[in-house]
Design a protein around this motif. Structure first.
Motif, PDB file in Angstrom:
ATOM      1  N   THR A 123      38.227  -6.242  47.975  1.00  0.00           N
ATOM      2  CA  THR A 123      38.214  -5.278  46.877  1.00  0.00           C
ATOM      3  C   THR A 123      38.884  -3.971  47.296  1.00  0.00           C
ATOM      4  OG1 THR A 123      36.208  -6.215  45.900  1.00  0.00           O
ATOM      5  CG2 THR A 123      36.714  -3.919  45.366  1.00  0.00           C
ATOM      6  N   ALA A 124      38.547  -3.470  48.477  1.00  0.00           N
ATOM      7  CA  ALA A 124      39.131  -2.210  48.950  1.00  0.00           C
ATOM      8  C   ALA A 124      40.636  -2.331  49.125  1.00  0.00           C
ATOM      9  CB  ALA A 124      38.472  -1.795  50.261  1.00  0.00           C
ATOM     10  N   LEU A 125      41.090  -3.451  49.659  1.00  0.00           N
ATOM     11  CA  LEU A 125      42.525  -3.644  49.849  1.00  0.00           C
ATOM     12  C   LEU A 125      43.248  -3.672  48.500  1.00  0.00           C
ATOM     13  CD1 LEU A 125      42.476  -6.396  52.649  1.00  0.00           C
ATOM     14  CD2 LEU A 125      42.751  -3.916  52.931  1.00  0.00           C
ATOM     15  N   LYS A 126      42.666  -4.341  47.518  1.00  0.00           N
ATOM     16  CA  LYS A 126      43.277  -4.399  46.194  1.00  0.00           C
ATOM     17  C   LYS A 126      43.288  -3.024  45.520  1.00  0.00           C
ATOM     18  CE  LYS A 126      42.473  -8.020  43.543  1.00  0.00           C
ATOM     19  NZ  LYS A 126      41.728  -9.102  42.799  1.00  0.00           N
ATOM     20  N   ILE A 127      42.192  -2.294  45.662  1.00  0.00           N
ATOM     21  CA  ILE A 127      42.149  -0.942  45.086  1.00  0.00           C
ATOM     22  C   ILE A 127      43.232  -0.072  45.714  1.00  0.00           C
ATOM     23  CG2 ILE A 127      40.792   1.191  45.030  1.00  0.00           C
ATOM     24  CD1 ILE A 127      38.290  -0.545  44.619  1.00  0.00           C
ATOM     25  N   VAL A 278      36.123  11.472  57.410  1.00  0.00           N
ATOM     26  CA  VAL A 278      35.910  10.986  56.050  1.00  0.00           C
ATOM     27  C   VAL A 278      37.069  10.081  55.640  1.00  0.00           C
ATOM     28  CG1 VAL A 278      35.491  11.615  53.652  1.00  0.00           C
ATOM     29  CG2 VAL A 278      34.673  13.101  55.503  1.00  0.00           C
ATOM     30  N   PRO A 279      36.821   8.789  55.460  1.00  0.00           N
ATOM     31  CA  PRO A 279      37.870   7.889  54.984  1.00  0.00           C
ATOM     32  C   PRO A 279      38.050   8.024  53.479  1.00  0.00           C
ATOM     33  CG  PRO A 279      35.832   6.681  55.190  1.00  0.00           C
ATOM     34  CD  PRO A 279      35.533   8.105  55.629  1.00  0.00           C
ATOM     35  N   ASP A 280      39.012   7.299  52.943  1.00  0.00           N
ATOM     36  CA  ASP A 280      39.226   7.297  51.505  1.00  0.00           C
ATOM     37  C   ASP A 280      38.378   6.247  50.797  1.00  0.00           C
ATOM     38  OD1 ASP A 280      41.498   9.281  51.386  1.00  0.00           O
ATOM     39  OD2 ASP A 280      42.323   7.821  52.785  1.00  0.00           O
ATOM     40  N   LEU A 281      38.047   5.186  51.521  1.00  0.00           N
ATOM     41  CA  LEU A 281      37.185   4.128  50.992  1.00  0.00           C
ATOM     42  C   LEU A 281      36.271   3.646  52.118  1.00  0.00           C
ATOM     43  CD1 LEU A 281      40.414   3.348  50.028  1.00  0.00           C
ATOM     44  CD2 LEU A 281      39.078   1.995  48.395  1.00  0.00           C
ATOM     45  N   ILE A 282      35.036   3.310  51.776  1.00  0.00           N
ATOM     46  CA  ILE A 282      34.090   2.706  52.706  1.00  0.00           C
ATOM     47  C   ILE A 282      33.666   1.358  52.159  1.00  0.00           C
ATOM     48  CG2 ILE A 282      31.738   2.816  53.639  1.00  0.00           C
ATOM     49  CD1 ILE A 282      32.027   5.814  53.870  1.00  0.00           C
ATOM     50  N   CYS A 283      33.774   0.323  52.982  1.00  0.00           N
ATOM     51  CA  CYS A 283      33.238  -0.992  52.647  1.00  0.00           C
ATOM     52  C   CYS A 283      31.854  -1.120  53.273  1.00  0.00           C
ATOM     53  CB  CYS A 283      34.118  -2.112  53.191  1.00  0.00           C
ATOM     54  SG  CYS A 283      35.830  -2.060  52.650  1.00  0.00           S
ATOM     55  N   CYS A 284      30.878  -1.585  52.509  1.00  0.00           N
ATOM     56  CA  CYS A 284      29.547  -1.796  53.068  1.00  0.00           C
ATOM     57  C   CYS A 284      28.930  -3.056  52.473  1.00  0.00           C
ATOM     58  CB  CYS A 284      28.649  -0.584  52.844  1.00  0.00           C
ATOM     59  SG  CYS A 284      28.346  -0.155  51.116  1.00  0.00           S
ATOM     60  N   GLU A 303      39.271  11.207  43.911  1.00  0.00           N
ATOM     61  CA  GLU A 303      40.689  11.256  43.563  1.00  0.00           C
ATOM     62  C   GLU A 303      41.227   9.874  43.198  1.00  0.00           C
ATOM     63  OE1 GLU A 303      44.995  12.008  45.762  1.00  0.00           O
ATOM     64  OE2 GLU A 303      43.142  12.665  46.755  1.00  0.00           O
ATOM     65  N   ILE A 304      40.790   8.856  43.941  1.00  0.00           N
ATOM     66  CA  ILE A 304      41.257   7.491  43.673  1.00  0.00           C
ATOM     67  C   ILE A 304      40.755   7.028  42.317  1.00  0.00           C
ATOM     68  CG2 ILE A 304      41.136   5.093  44.448  1.00  0.00           C
ATOM     69  CD1 ILE A 304      40.986   6.177  47.326  1.00  0.00           C
ATOM     70  N   TYR A 305      39.468   7.223  42.077  1.00  0.00           N
ATOM     71  CA  TYR A 305      38.888   6.823  40.792  1.00  0.00           C
ATOM     72  C   TYR A 305      39.571   7.553  39.634  1.00  0.00           C
ATOM     73  CZ  TYR A 305      35.366   6.216  37.111  1.00  0.00           C
ATOM     74  OH  TYR A 305      34.720   5.926  35.931  1.00  0.00           O
ATOM     75  N   ASN A 306      39.739   8.850  39.782  1.00  0.00           N
ATOM     76  CA  ASN A 306      40.358   9.630  38.708  1.00  0.00           C
ATOM     77  C   ASN A 306      41.780   9.183  38.425  1.00  0.00           C
ATOM     78  OD1 ASN A 306      38.070  11.142  38.362  1.00  0.00           O
ATOM     79  ND2 ASN A 306      38.816  12.950  39.457  1.00  0.00           N
ATOM     80  N   THR A 307      42.513   8.788  39.476  1.00  0.00           N
ATOM     81  CA  THR A 307      43.884   8.313  39.272  1.00  0.00           C
ATOM     82  C   THR A 307      43.903   7.090  38.367  1.00  0.00           C
ATOM     83  OG1 THR A 307      44.611   9.201  41.394  1.00  0.00           O
ATOM     84  CG2 THR A 307      45.947   7.447  40.435  1.00  0.00           C
ATOM     85  N   PHE A 308      42.970   6.166  38.573  1.00  0.00           N
ATOM     86  CA  PHE A 308      42.890   4.993  37.693  1.00  0.00           C
ATOM     87  C   PHE A 308      42.504   5.408  36.278  1.00  0.00           C
ATOM     88  CE2 PHE A 308      42.638   2.695  41.724  1.00  0.00           C
ATOM     89  CZ  PHE A 308      43.361   1.542  41.446  1.00  0.00           C
TER      90      PHE A 308
END
Length: 444
Positions: A123-127, A278-284, A303-308
């Motif tokens: 999911t993170a890679l696709k995002i 602080v990364p841009d995405l965290i997988c857990c 920022e990533i969410y808002n861009t979408f």
């Protein structure tokens, strides 16, 4: 009870189950079955108590069969067993997302739910790739992983991963992937306590990869802050900070795979908190529900969410998801687990126990065949010299002998990995290390 369990075992047909990451023929000839669990211990099929030195598979951080989590699951499945996540919702998924972002560094404040660490990584890679496209940089499709990295077993995860046995059987994998070198070096860092002093310069290999491919083609870099399944590889001092700086320099997203380090393993909610990076995405995943119900998540920067939200080409902003994203029962388990962590102060407890843990595991230095001991938080590894021509054999023999003596450890290659539940007591640590010491002294 013991006789009844033994009779059940005698009646089991073991053959139909193709077991994952297991020597099936070896196991089925002499099976090791777990039939119950409570607190720090499993119960084996022959009635023995097995001290859990691995939190299951790095996931049972609060200990086994905690009543609050069990009750939350029971109540939820009786009230709402399933709800679709496509164009519909249920309250607990939103509650859990809100609770999760309270644990992350500021700015990581949106959650996409999956069902495992593997799904969280894909999911993170696709995002990451889609993010660059919606912001007008569709040429950024390349992904950068790291040698010896483990990112689950999806095609995306094994492509950016760097464990050869997980990759070599499955063809050409996802194209456009490159790898950073790993940071493990016994010549410079053997028997480090905490972060190794040598190796931060290896992050600068990302500059070479950028020069080779050009930054305009690279979407993201993904690393485990502490590489777990490959044998507990601790990042050198300053290494993660350098990766962050280089990613910022070239507009590359940085993904932390915190499937193992998340939820208290280092004495903080996430490794991102521990390292101050602080990364841009965290997988857990794993500790998110204490291992009770499968669930994973990707925590994403605003920022990533808002861009979408601002740039999507259709009403559906991201064409991705799973039937069980934010499953009601998993969400209930996650909420109960996070509440338990907070009520019992388990992250802080892990931080307090870390020095004791470090001293205990490093007491194994000097035993036969031990070529390295390393640790951080409540995770540790003992690396053994391999038997020529029989890789993995010595560590696996240690695994079997520890199990016979009532202690569960984990091995990967010739490395023994330890990651106990955060509820571990000093007496448990003493018993775990004493048993391992005895076994190591006996190994040929």
């Amino acid at each position: 009870m013991k006789n009844a369990v033994l009779e059940l075992h005698a009646e089991l047909n073991l053959e139909p189950f193709w077991m994952p990451f297991t020597a099936n023929r070896q196991f089925k000839a002499n099976p090791r079955l777990l039939v119950a669990a409570q607190g720090m211990h499993y119960t084996s099929h022959d009635g023995r108590q097995i001290l859990d030195g691995t939190a299951g598979l790095w996931c049972v951080n609060a200990g086994h069969c905690r009543p609050a989590i069990v009750e939350a699951i029971q109540q939820q499945v009786a009230q709402l067993d399933y709800a679709p996540a496509f164009q519909m919702g249920h309250p607990k998924a939103f509650e859990l997302a809100d609770q999760l972002i309270q644990l992350t560094p500021p700015g990581l404040d949106h959650v996409f739910f999956a069902n495992s660490g593997s799904e969280a990584v894909d999911t993170a890679l696709k995002i990451a790739i889609a993010y660059h496209r919606v912001r007008g940089q569709g040429s950024r499709q390349r992904l950068i992983g790291r040698e010896r990295g483990y990112h689950g077993v999806g095609f995306g995860g094994i492509s950016v991963g760097g464990i050869s046995s997980n990759r070599k059987y499955f063809g050409s994998l996802v194209p456009g992937v490159d790898h950073l070198p790993h940071t493990h070096n016994l010549e410079h860092n053997a028997f480090s306590r905490g972060l190794p002093r040598w190796g931060s310069h290896l992050a600068e290999e990302l500059e070479r990869i950028v020069a080779l491919h050009d930054a305009s083609t690279i979407a993201a870099v993904i690393v485990e802050p502490v590489a777990g399944s490959t044998g507990v590889l601790i990042p050198p001092v300053g290494y993660l900070e350098k990766l962050r700086a280089i990613c910022d320099k070239y507009g590359i997203l940085l993904i932390f795979d915190e499937v193992i380090t998340g939820f208290g393993r280092l004495g903080s909610p996430f490794a991102a908190n521990y390292f101050g990076v602080v990364p841009d995405l965290i997988c857990c995943a794993k500790g998110l529900t204490n291992g009770t119900i499968p669930m994973g998540a990707v925590i994403v920067k605003q920022e990533i969410y808002n861009t979408f939200m601002d740039s999507a080409e259709s009403p559906i902003e991201l064409f991705h998801g799973y039937t069980y994203s934010g499953h009601p029962v998993a969400s209930a388990a996650g909420l109960a687990t996070l509440k338990l962590y907070q009520q019992e102060g388990l992250f802080e407890r892990a931080a307090r126990l870390a020095p004791l843990w470090e001293a205990a595991i490093h007491s194994l230095k000097g035993l036969p065949h031990v070529i390295d001991v390393r640790n951080l938080g409540l995770v540790g590894a003992v690396e053994l010299e391999g038997i020529p021509g029989r890789p993995t054999a010595r560590a696996f023999e240690a695994f079997l002998r520890c199990y016979e003596r009532g202690v569960l450890i984990r091995t990967t290659g010739d490395i023994i990995a330890l990651s106990p539940p955060l509820i571990i007591e000093e007496t448990h640590i003493e018993h775990l290390i004493a048993t391992l010491r005895q076994v190591l002294q006996e190994l040929a």
